[in-house]
Design a protein around this motif. Structure first.
Motif: not given
Length: 111
Positions: A74-82
């Motif tokens: 969840a946090r890794l994908s949010a960072a990639v999207v950001t």
């Protein structure tokens, strides 16, 4: 339960740290506030937020306290999207919103 330090010692430390942080800030704002700084220095200051923000966020993504320091999708994908939205649009607000929506969405989906 006894304290290792007296109340007076703790308050002295708090006051001294407060004075110290005030003097650090004053050194830039008070002492240099009316002066023109060299162009090379001003150019370097533009990169400060770009360096500080990732330094603050990266540990929260790679070693989150919520998972006892284990990276999670969840946090890794949010960072990639950001980062992706930020690079493509150059819009900080959209990048933050996109990352927040992704984080909350992934946390909801993954449980």
């Amino acid at each position: 339960m006894s304290s290792a330090h007296s109340d007076l010692t703790i308050w002295v430390v708090i006051v001294l740290l407060g004075i110290g942080t005030f003097l650090i800030r004053w050194s830039f704002l008070g002492a240099l506030g009316n002066r023109d700084l060299p162009q090379w220095f001003m150019r370097m200051l533009r990169y400060t937020p770009v360096a500080v923000l990732p330094a603050l966020v990266a540990p929260l993504v790679m070693w989150p306290a919520a998972t006892d320091g284990q990276p999670e999708p969840a946090r890794l994908s949010a960072a990639v999207v950001t980062v992706t939205i930020g690079v493509l649009t150059k819009n900080v607000i959209l990048a933050i919103l996109g990352g927040a929506i992704t984080l909350f969405g992934m946390l909801y989906v993954l449980g």
